[in-house]
Design a protein around this motif. Structure first.
Motif, PDB file in Angstrom:
ATOM      1  N   ALA A  56       0.835  -1.202   0.000  1.00  0.00           N
ATOM      2  CA  ALA A  56       0.000   0.000   0.000  1.00  0.00           C
ATOM      3  C   ALA A  56       0.872   1.256   0.000  1.00  0.00           C
ATOM      4  O   ALA A  56       0.577   2.234  -0.686  1.00  0.00           O
ATOM      5  N   VAL A  57       1.953   1.222   0.782  1.00  0.00           N
ATOM      6  CA  VAL A  57       2.878   2.357   0.806  1.00  0.00           C
ATOM      7  C   VAL A  57       3.556   2.509  -0.547  1.00  0.00           C
ATOM      8  O   VAL A  57       3.720   3.625  -1.062  1.00  0.00           O
ATOM      9  N   ARG A  58       3.915   1.391  -1.151  1.00  0.00           N
ATOM     10  CA  ARG A  58       4.559   1.437  -2.475  1.00  0.00           C
ATOM     11  C   ARG A  58       3.609   2.033  -3.505  1.00  0.00           C
ATOM     12  O   ARG A  58       4.002   2.882  -4.321  1.00  0.00           O
ATOM     13  N   ALA A  59       2.346   1.610  -3.463  1.00  0.00           N
ATOM     14  CA  ALA A  59       1.360   2.134  -4.408  1.00  0.00           C
ATOM     15  C   ALA A  59       1.115   3.618  -4.176  1.00  0.00           C
ATOM     16  O   ALA A  59       0.942   4.386  -5.121  1.00  0.00           O
ATOM     17  N   GLU A  60       1.104   4.027  -2.911  1.00  0.00           N
ATOM     18  CA  GLU A  60       0.906   5.435  -2.593  1.00  0.00           C
ATOM     19  C   GLU A  60       2.079   6.272  -3.106  1.00  0.00           C
ATOM     20  O   GLU A  60       1.886   7.371  -3.641  1.00  0.00           O
ATOM     21  N   PHE A  61       3.295   5.756  -2.953  1.00  0.00           N
ATOM     22  CA  PHE A  61       4.475   6.480  -3.423  1.00  0.00           C
ATOM     23  C   PHE A  61       4.472   6.620  -4.946  1.00  0.00           C
ATOM     24  O   PHE A  61       4.941   7.620  -5.491  1.00  0.00           O
ATOM     25  N   GLN A  62       3.949   5.627  -5.634  1.00  0.00           N
ATOM     26  CA  GLN A  62       3.929   5.649  -7.093  1.00  0.00           C
ATOM     27  C   GLN A  62       2.726   6.385  -7.665  1.00  0.00           C
ATOM     28  O   GLN A  62       2.660   6.620  -8.871  1.00  0.00           O
ATOM     29  N   HIS A  63       1.766   6.742  -6.806  1.00  0.00           N
ATOM     30  CA  HIS A  63       0.575   7.448  -7.269  1.00  0.00           C
ATOM     31  C   HIS A  63       0.976   8.819  -7.808  1.00  0.00           C
ATOM     32  O   HIS A  63       1.816   9.512  -7.210  1.00  0.00           O
TER      33      HIS A  63
END
Length: 344
Positions: free
Chosen positions: A97-104
């Protein structure tokens, strides 16, 4: 009939993106979970720290009680520790989830709020723990440059959707301007050159991105109501730029005054678009806090330089308005924490 599809796509770029953007297939969007904690909540630390520094300026220039600024500074430290622990828990439990948030394309820019929080907290704790302040500032500088490099590298890959050019893009670049704002009192021999580097990067990138964002706001559909608070970020490059430039130049001159007055103009333009009853409350509302805090600090510093009664009145009005706004944000944030809406 052509507008509706675009409007329906915009909320996925909100300051508090919906759960599906960071959840695996099949996740329940209405389930309260730490995975839904937005990184944008670190903006609260920025705003509260900025408020503490503004009240310190009010103490030195207006004779306001010193206890106010110091108490707010202690509160900022506590909020940072609480939000940091919560986000580390999210990282440990839901790294994807953190990875997806960073890539958003939008939410990823809010990781800059962590770096800015470190820089501002270094100024907050500096009078009490100089060694801790130097460590926080150094880590904040490294994190700021690293994030700014990553964000700009992403943009230069090309094929970036123009609708993603929203005010949040400015955050990593404003972070570099906060380096000279908070680095003026750092004793290390290399600080002066780092401040110049940060000022150069921040000024040029802020102007370039500001132009791109204004172009998007002019030529494309309006931002969704939930993203309206982010418009206040457009004030930050000029208010923070005033503080950074005056620290680098060693004082307030005519160019610094131009930056201050344009920041004031932008605030007058965007405030009516932000502070509307129709804009729903969420953690994304904290996006208004730091730009307002930067403007209040700039107004106090400029009023002290000019020593003009109208400017003092303006500075006091901005400081009181900032204090009231952050008090409301704090109360409403506690309410959505208690009713579980923050993590849904």
């Amino acid at each position: 009939m052509q507008i509706q599809p675009k409007e329906s796509a915009v909320p996925s770029l909100s300051l508090h993106p919906p759960v599906p953007a960071f959840s695996p297939p099949g996740a329940k969007s209405l389930t309260s979970s730490i995975r839904n904690l937005p990184v944008s909540l670190f903006a609260s630390v920025m705003g509260i720290s900025g408020l503490a520094l503004a009240w310190r300026l009010a103490h030195s220039s207006l004779g306001a009680p010193a206890l106010i600024g110091e108490a707010i500074g202690a509160f900022a430290v506590g909020v940072f520790l609480l939000v940091s622990l919560a986000y580390l828990w999210k990282l440990a439990q839901h790294p994807e989830a953190v990875r997806a948030e960073f890539q958003h394309p939008v939410a990823g820019n809010f990781f800059g709020t962590i770096a800015i929080s470190l820089l501002l907290l270094s100024a907050v704790v500096g009078p009490y723990r100089p060694a801790v302040a130097q460590a926080l500032w150094t880590v904040g500088v490294l994190a700021t440059f690293a994030l700014c490099y990553v964000v700009i590298s992403r943009l230069l890959k090309g094929q970036v959707d123009g609708s993603h050019a929203v005010p949040a893009w400015i955050i990593p670049c404003v972070a570099t301007l906060d380096i000279p704002v908070t680095g003026g009192q750092m004793p290390m021999a290399w600080v002066a050159e780092v401040n110049l580097l940060a000022g150069a990067v921040g000024v040029v990138l802020a102007l370039v991105l500001f132009t791109m964002i204004v172009s998007r706001l002019v030529h494309r559909d309006p931002l969704a109501p939930g993203m309206a608070p982010s418009l206040m970020i457009l004030v930050a490059p000029f208010a923070v730029g005033f503080l950074a430039y005056s620290n680098i130049a060693g004082g307030v001159d005519r160019f610094a005054a131009l930056l201050f007055y344009f920041a004031l103009f932008m605030f007058a333009v965007v405030a009516p678009k932000v502070f509307r009853p129709s804009v729903p409350f969420s953690a994304g509302w904290w996006a208004v806090s730091f730009p307002m805090a930067a403007l209040a600090n700039a107004a106090l510093k400029y009023a002290e330089f000019r020593d003009s009664a109208p400017l003092w009145v303006l500075a006091i009005v901005l400081l009181v308005g900032l204090s009231l706004a952050l008090a409301v944000l704090a109360v409403r944030t506690v309410l959505i924490v208690l009713n579980g809406k923050l993590l849904t």
